[in-house]
Design a protein around this motif. Structure first.
Motif, mmCIF file in Angstrom:
data_model
loop_
_atom_site.group_PDB
_atom_site.id
_atom_site.type_symbol
_atom_site.label_atom_id
_atom_site.label_comp_id
_atom_site.label_asym_id
_atom_site.label_seq_id
_atom_site.Cartn_x
_atom_site.Cartn_y
_atom_site.Cartn_z
ATOM 1 N N UNK A 485 1.049 -1.107 0.066
ATOM 2 C CA UNK A 485 0.006 0.157 0.019
ATOM 3 C C UNK A 485 1.432 1.518 0.326
ATOM 4 N N UNK A 486 0.455 2.204 -0.143
ATOM 5 C CA UNK A 486 1.727 3.912 -0.062
ATOM 6 C C UNK A 486 2.015 3.924 1.398
ATOM 7 N N UNK A 487 2.073 3.203 2.183
ATOM 8 C CA UNK A 487 1.928 3.733 3.541
ATOM 9 C C UNK A 487 4.111 2.928 3.049
ATOM 10 N N UNK A 530 -4.416 -1.370 -0.927
ATOM 11 C CA UNK A 530 -3.473 -2.547 -2.253
ATOM 12 C C UNK A 530 -4.381 -2.892 -3.188
ATOM 13 N N UNK A 531 -5.314 -2.378 -3.313
ATOM 14 C CA UNK A 531 -5.917 -2.629 -4.433
ATOM 15 C C UNK A 531 -6.505 -1.316 -4.944
ATOM 16 N N UNK A 532 -6.387 -0.801 -4.587
ATOM 17 C CA UNK A 532 -6.411 0.901 -5.344
ATOM 18 C C UNK A 532 -4.913 1.509 -5.729
ATOM 19 N N UNK A 533 -4.094 1.179 -6.607
ATOM 20 C CA UNK A 533 -3.302 1.826 -6.895
ATOM 21 C C UNK A 533 -3.388 3.430 -7.155
ATOM 22 N N UNK A 534 -4.457 3.783 -7.637
ATOM 23 C CA UNK A 534 -4.882 4.976 -8.098
ATOM 24 C C UNK A 534 -6.046 5.960 -7.497
ATOM 25 N N UNK A 695 3.841 4.607 -5.502
ATOM 26 C CA UNK A 695 3.459 3.042 -6.182
ATOM 27 C C UNK A 695 4.246 1.713 -6.079
ATOM 28 N N UNK A 696 4.241 0.706 -5.778
ATOM 29 C CA UNK A 696 5.118 -0.140 -6.366
ATOM 30 C C UNK A 696 4.395 -1.388 -7.058
ATOM 31 N N UNK A 697 4.640 -1.977 -8.105
ATOM 32 C CA UNK A 697 3.489 -3.094 -8.885
ATOM 33 C C UNK A 697 4.713 -3.861 -7.993
ATOM 34 N N UNK A 698 4.544 -5.206 -7.530
ATOM 35 C CA UNK A 698 4.793 -6.796 -7.881
ATOM 36 C C UNK A 698 5.522 -7.445 -9.014
ATOM 37 N N UNK A 699 6.156 -7.555 -10.100
ATOM 38 C CA UNK A 699 5.603 -8.679 -11.035
ATOM 39 C C UNK A 699 5.178 -10.273 -10.594
#
Length: 699
Positions: A485-487, A530-534, A695-699
């Motif tokens: 999440x953002x934190x 974690x489900x709302x990136x924007x 924002x971090x997106x894992x592969x």
């Protein structure tokens, strides 16, 4: 096959060539390789393989590979689909050094074709045979003569020798370049169509050409990039060997990328990332197809310009033609140098006033050999310019003795010199090329070549990455286990060295008032999920909240909006963040590109990021020097770089932050597929920068 010399010989200088599926019908494509080999002087053995023929076009034919005695250097497989796969397996079992496959219909033809291509890859792995293709229209050398190709363009009467090697992912465009070059009197050393690159790809073949004494420039026609590491190595070795690597790549637009995908069965990749790849590794990328044969003349065996030199003197017999060249040069980042006083004074008795502008316009005096030669001689001797271009008008077409022949004496001049021809003047073009004077048909190509000649940089060192801190590794692991999440993203970026806005996470609205007191009003309130990136799109952000009570009320409204927007989203509470302000908003982006690997992008941030698309991209990591170059390339950041009387931003802090962010390229963070900070606020000079959203997106 691990020995590069053996591989090179089998590819470009084979002595025994098998043609599997050869045809005696001269109307068929499968008859061309045999006909072209003999037509262009191949002196080795041709071994046609066809179970229904004992003789093909005067050569003894064999029913299968096992019937051929002795070793086979190169086999060209002229069969389709599963038959081509079986033939490759036979070649591997038989010990053939290299095979090429003409047919398409593999990864370029949907799921069924992709399965067949997987079968080809399996044969390569199991047998160790090296493979060109499938979808390869052939391999050609001019010395020694080996026209092992099905390309109809090689029906030409003679094959001109030269010292440029061409590696192409498109087979048909080899013919297009061959014909255009031949019309100019230009030949090639090697030409190869690599097709779908199941095994041998552009990078490895370019690497072979670096060690080829008959190749002085390596030209690449590309639709995608499959072996970036090998190509990077080849480009760096080529630079050390004094051989320019020049690339033209499709896919500058979305539709171009889609067409490239349909043709090769591979993604074209982002145009900006390929640019970054070329910049890092010293590859000269050209924007015009014609430039592939235009540019080498100004880069091969030519004097190096003075470091940073970008001033070009221009003389002409046609004002309009010169204006087109000058306009294109300005777009390419070159400056026009005015004439020296000795030239101005020398031209006065001829009635030519050369001191009124930067162009030396000889139009009114007419194209006279002595004036043309005297002008160029004085411009080349002038220390006030770094290169010279002469633009010739109609006399190039009808009277080359007036303004073209006087230029031949300047071949091999002490500084870069080029000639641009305004009319269609093939005789003059060939005359200049034969003499070794770089000559151009298009003003844009002339300008592009000169810009590469003067401004092209050598391969850049790859910044070394220090081992990540324990804090960064711990933050990475926490996000990997629980989700970013953002934190958690803020904790991670902060541990990397990115200044983050002061913030505090709370699990529910009840504790918000106290948290605001600790952070210090005014604050920004954000939903954590974690489900709302924007979050802005979901209504999950409230700005400029003055106190705790207002924040608690805002939290309840945010929760309602988010649940309506994304009913299934997991909500982890709220983030209270200190309200920050800056001179400008910047976006930092990180991505593991499928073609070139880790990249970092800097652009104008906030809500304007997607509208303006004003950004600069590099391979990651970058050091602070390269980060400063990126900042200089973003037009929207001109205000913080220092513009008129506006306050200057802390550019040094921004560069340091970009460099720190780019350390996401470290192998310890390999599970990070993408990351973004938007916005990063740039404050006044000396006050630093601060990130307020990540924002971090894992592969």
């Amino acid at each position: 096959m691990s020995d590069p010399k053996v591989l090179f010989s089998a590819l470009f200088e084979p002595r025994r060539v098998a043609l599997i599926g050869a045809s005696s019908d001269v109307t068929k494509t499968t008859s061309r390789p045999q006909r072209f080999l003999r037509k262009h002087g191949f002196s080795g053995e041709i071994l046609p393989v066809n179970p229904s023929r004992s003789e093909i076009l005067g050569e003894t034919a064999y029913k299968d590979l096992d019937a051929i005695p002795g070793e086979i250097d190169h086999a060209y497989i002229l069969l389709n689909g599963a038959s081509a796969v079986r033939a490759l397996a036979d070649c591997g079992r038989r010990g053939v050094k290299v095979a090429s496959i003409l047919a398409g219909g593999f990864a370029d033809a949907g799921a069924a074709g992709a399965s067949l291509q997987d079968d080809l890859a399996r044969v390569v792995r199991e047998t160790g045979i090296r493979l060109v293709g499938p979808n390869s229209i052939g391999t050609v050398s001019t010395d020694p003569a080996v026209a092992l190709t099905a390309n109809a363009a090689f029906a030409v009467e003679t094959l001109r020798t030269g010292n440029w090697g061409l590696v192409s992912q498109s087979g048909s465009l080899i013919g297009a370049l061959l014909s255009r070059a031949d019309a100019r009197g230009i030949g090639f050393s090697r030409l190869i169509s690599v097709g779908n690159e199941v095994d041998l790809a552009v990078g490895e073949i370019a690497d072979l050409l670096v060690d080829d004494p008959k190749t002085k420039a390596i030209l690449l026609f590309m639709e995608t990039l499959r072996d970036g590491e090998r190509l990077a190595r080849a480009a760096r070795r080529a630079h050390d060997a004094g051989k320019p690597v020049i690339a033209y790549k499709l896919g500058r637009s979305d539709i171009g990328q889609e067409l490239a995908r349909s043709h090769t069965g591979a993604i074209a990749g982002s145009d900006a990332t390929f640019d970054a790849f070329c910049r890092r590794h010293g590859i000269a990328r050209v924007s015009m197809f014609e430039s592939l044969i235009d540019v080498p003349a100004l880069l091969v065996d030519r004097p190096q310009s003075r470091r940073g030199g970008h001033r070009v003197a221009v003389a002409t017999t046609t004002g309009g033609g010169a204006a087109m060249v000058v306009d294109s040069m300005a777009v390419a980042g070159l400056d026009i140098a005015g004439p020296p006083n000795n030239l101005v004074n020398w031209l006065k008795p001829f009635g030519i006033s050369a001191g009124d502008g930067k162009l030396v316009d000889l139009t009114l005096a007419g194209a006279k050999p002595e004036i043309v030669a005297g002008t160029i001689e004085r411009l080349l001797a002038d220390e006030g310019n770094d290169a010279v271009i002469f633009v010739v008008g109609s006399s190039a077409q009808f009277n080359p003795e007036l303004a073209v022949e006087p230029l031949l004496r300047f071949a091999g001049s002490g500084k870069p010199f080029a000639v641009a021809l305004t009319p269609s003047a093939e005789k003059s073009l060939a005359l200049l090329t034969a003499a070794g004077v770089p000559a151009f048909r298009h003003p844009e190509s002339c300008a592009e070549a000169m810009a590469l000649c003067l401004l092209r940089r050598p391969p850049q060192p790859v910044p070394r990455l220090a081992e990540p801190s324990i804090g960064a590794l711990d933050a990475m692991e926490a996000g990997r286990v629980s989700g970013f999440d953002e934190r958690r993203a803020a904790d991670f970026f902060g541990a990397l060295g990115v200044p983050m806005a002061r913030s505090m996470a709370v699990p529910d609205a009840k504790r918000i008032a106290a948290a605001v007191g600790e952070v210090g009003a005014p604050v920004v309130l954000k939903i954590l999920s974690v489900d709302i990136p924007h979050k802005t799109e979901a209504g999950g952000v409230a700005l400029g909240i003055p106190d705790g009570q207002t924040a608690a009320m805002a939290a309840r409204e945010i929760e309602k909006r988010v649940k309506a927007y994304a009913p299934g989203a997991r909500l982890q509470g709220f983030l209270i963040q200190k309200m920050e302000r800056g001179l400008v908003e910047v976006i930092l982006g990180f991505r593991r590109d499928p073609l070139v690997g880790p990249t970092v992008t800097v652009g104008l941030g906030g809500v304007l990021a997607e509208i303006y698309k004003d950004a600069s991209t590099r391979l990651a990591p970058v050091d602070e020097r390269e980060a400063l170059e990126m900042i200089a390339e973003v037009k929207g950041l001109a205000t913080v770089r220092g513009y008129r009387n506006l306050p200057k931003g802390d550019v040094a802090a921004l560069a340091k932050t970009i460099s720190a962010f780019s350390t996401l390229a470290h192998k310890q963070f390999a599970s990070v597929a993408e990351a973004e900070i938007n916005p990063l606020l740039v404050k006044r000079d000396g006050e630093g920068v601060v990130a307020v959203d990540g924002l971090v997106v894992l592969g």
